[in-house]
Write a protein that holds these residues in place. Structure first.
Motif, PDB file in Angstrom:
ATOM      1  N   LEU A  89       0.834  -1.205   0.000  1.00  0.00           N
ATOM      2  CA  LEU A  89       0.000   0.000   0.000  1.00  0.00           C
ATOM      3  C   LEU A  89       0.865   1.251   0.000  1.00  0.00           C
ATOM      4  O   LEU A  89       1.933   1.281   0.620  1.00  0.00           O
ATOM      5  CB  LEU A  89      -0.905   0.012   1.234  1.00  0.00           C
ATOM      6  N   GLU A  90       0.380   2.309  -0.654  1.00  0.00           N
ATOM      7  CA  GLU A  90       1.101   3.584  -0.676  1.00  0.00           C
ATOM      8  C   GLU A  90       1.193   4.207   0.716  1.00  0.00           C
ATOM      9  O   GLU A  90       2.157   4.897   1.028  1.00  0.00           O
ATOM     10  CB  GLU A  90       0.411   4.567  -1.622  1.00  0.00           C
ATOM     11  N   PRO A 119       4.973  -2.602  -9.045  1.00  0.00           N
ATOM     12  CA  PRO A 119       4.448  -3.910  -8.661  1.00  0.00           C
ATOM     13  C   PRO A 119       4.518  -4.073  -7.149  1.00  0.00           C
ATOM     14  O   PRO A 119       5.408  -3.523  -6.500  1.00  0.00           O
ATOM     15  CB  PRO A 119       5.372  -4.889  -9.376  1.00  0.00           C
ATOM     16  N   ALA A 120       3.582  -4.821  -6.613  1.00  0.00           N
ATOM     17  CA  ALA A 120       3.504  -5.022  -5.164  1.00  0.00           C
ATOM     18  C   ALA A 120       4.712  -5.821  -4.703  1.00  0.00           C
ATOM     19  O   ALA A 120       5.005  -6.881  -5.254  1.00  0.00           O
ATOM     20  CB  ALA A 120       2.226  -5.746  -4.800  1.00  0.00           C
ATOM     21  N   PRO A 121       5.430  -5.321  -3.680  1.00  0.00           N
ATOM     22  CA  PRO A 121       6.596  -6.045  -3.179  1.00  0.00           C
ATOM     23  C   PRO A 121       6.232  -7.312  -2.400  1.00  0.00           C
ATOM     24  O   PRO A 121       7.083  -8.140  -2.129  1.00  0.00           O
ATOM     25  CB  PRO A 121       7.299  -5.032  -2.278  1.00  0.00           C
ATOM     26  N   THR A 122       4.983  -7.460  -2.030  1.00  0.00           N
ATOM     27  CA  THR A 122       4.556  -8.630  -1.263  1.00  0.00           C
ATOM     28  C   THR A 122       3.077  -8.898  -1.502  1.00  0.00           C
ATOM     29  O   THR A 122       2.338  -8.003  -1.906  1.00  0.00           O
ATOM     30  CB  THR A 122       4.802  -8.434   0.243  1.00  0.00           C
ATOM     31  N   THR A 123       2.660 -10.111  -1.277  1.00  0.00           N
ATOM     32  CA  THR A 123       1.229 -10.453  -1.364  1.00  0.00           C
ATOM     33  C   THR A 123       0.706 -10.905  -0.006  1.00  0.00           C
ATOM     34  O   THR A 123      -0.385 -11.436   0.079  1.00  0.00           O
ATOM     35  CB  THR A 123       1.002 -11.561  -2.410  1.00  0.00           C
ATOM     36  N   THR A 124       1.484 -10.704   1.053  1.00  0.00           N
ATOM     37  CA  THR A 124       1.029 -11.110   2.385  1.00  0.00           C
ATOM     38  C   THR A 124      -0.009 -10.115   2.905  1.00  0.00           C
ATOM     39  O   THR A 124      -0.030  -8.951   2.511  1.00  0.00           O
ATOM     40  CB  THR A 124       2.206 -11.183   3.385  1.00  0.00           C
ATOM     41  N   ALA A 125      -0.849 -10.592   3.798  1.00  0.00           N
ATOM     42  CA  ALA A 125      -1.884  -9.739   4.404  1.00  0.00           C
ATOM     43  C   ALA A 125      -1.211  -8.649   5.234  1.00  0.00           C
ATOM     44  O   ALA A 125      -0.131  -8.855   5.793  1.00  0.00           O
ATOM     45  CB  ALA A 125      -2.805 -10.584   5.279  1.00  0.00           C
ATOM     46  N   PRO A 126      -1.837  -7.476   5.332  1.00  0.00           N
ATOM     47  CA  PRO A 126      -1.234  -6.368   6.084  1.00  0.00           C
ATOM     48  C   PRO A 126      -1.233  -6.614   7.590  1.00  0.00           C
ATOM     49  O   PRO A 126      -1.956  -7.459   8.099  1.00  0.00           O
ATOM     50  CB  PRO A 126      -2.123  -5.180   5.726  1.00  0.00           C
ATOM     51  N   ASP A 127      -0.404  -5.849   8.287  1.00  0.00           N
ATOM     52  CA  ASP A 127      -0.378  -5.874   9.748  1.00  0.00           C
ATOM     53  C   ASP A 127      -1.394  -4.868  10.270  1.00  0.00           C
ATOM     54  O   ASP A 127      -1.573  -3.796   9.709  1.00  0.00           O
ATOM     55  CB  ASP A 127       1.014  -5.510  10.270  1.00  0.00           C
ATOM     56  N   ALA A 128      -2.055  -5.227  11.359  1.00  0.00           N
ATOM     57  CA  ALA A 128      -3.051  -4.348  11.968  1.00  0.00           C
ATOM     58  C   ALA A 128      -2.492  -3.738  13.239  1.00  0.00           C
ATOM     59  O   ALA A 128      -1.748  -4.374  13.984  1.00  0.00           O
ATOM     60  CB  ALA A 128      -4.324  -5.129  12.294  1.00  0.00           C
ATOM     61  N   ARG A 129      -2.862  -2.503  13.469  1.00  0.00           N
ATOM     62  CA  ARG A 129      -2.532  -1.808  14.717  1.00  0.00           C
ATOM     63  C   ARG A 129      -3.851  -1.285  15.274  1.00  0.00           C
ATOM     64  O   ARG A 129      -4.554  -0.517  14.615  1.00  0.00           O
ATOM     65  CB  ARG A 129      -1.569  -0.659  14.434  1.00  0.00           C
TER      66      ARG A 129
END
Length: 151
Positions: A89-90, A119-129
């Motif tokens: 994400l930007e 291109p997206a550097p990763t396809t893993t789910a984001p971290d939540a805070r």
């Protein structure tokens, strides 16, 4: 007849006085009101959350996605602020609305999507805070890896 009407008036007046005096406070003073019990976990150690991310069929049209927060703990809690961060994400996605989540319940917290890094550097789910309101009125920050519900 006149004696009977007078008797009814006296009886009605006596009944009214009896009703009004039964509603009067007793001779003792009311006990002081106790403060409401604290809502929320006492410390961040008592926070037990599972966080998922997903998009509903309505989200693409709205430009949003969902942060699904499951309160697996024994105490209700309030999420004060939520954000998602990913290298794909930007910028981080934020939500600043308070949301109460009862013990054992799930709540979906919609967030507005930011642009993607291509291109997206990763396809893993984001971290939540998540900023959680504690019983003493302070907040605790909980950082968790999310699960992508839809893969």
């Amino acid at each position: 007849m006149r004696g009977r009407a007078g008797f009814l008036r006296v009886s009605a007046l006596a009944l009214l006085v009896a009703l009004l005096t039964s509603c009067a406070p007793s001779g003792g003073a009311d006990p002081p009101e106790s403060p409401p019990p604290p809502v929320g976990p006492a410390s961040s150690d008592e926070v037990d959350l599972v966080v998922e991310v997903y998009r509903t069929r309505f989200d693409p049209e709205r430009g949003t996605m969902q942060i699904a927060v499951h309160n697996a703990g024994a105490t209700p809690l309030t999420v004060v602020r939520a954000s998602l961060d990913s290298p794909a994400l930007e910028r981080p996605l934020r939500r600043d609305d308070e949301t109460a989540i009862p013990a054992g319940a799930k709540r979906d917290l919609p967030v507005i999507l930011a642009g993607a890094r291509c291109p997206a550097p990763t396809t893993t789910a984001p971290d939540a805070r998540l900023d959680i309101l504690l019983a003493d009125g302070s907040t605790a920050v909980v950082e968790l890896s999310t699960v992508d519900r839809l893969g």
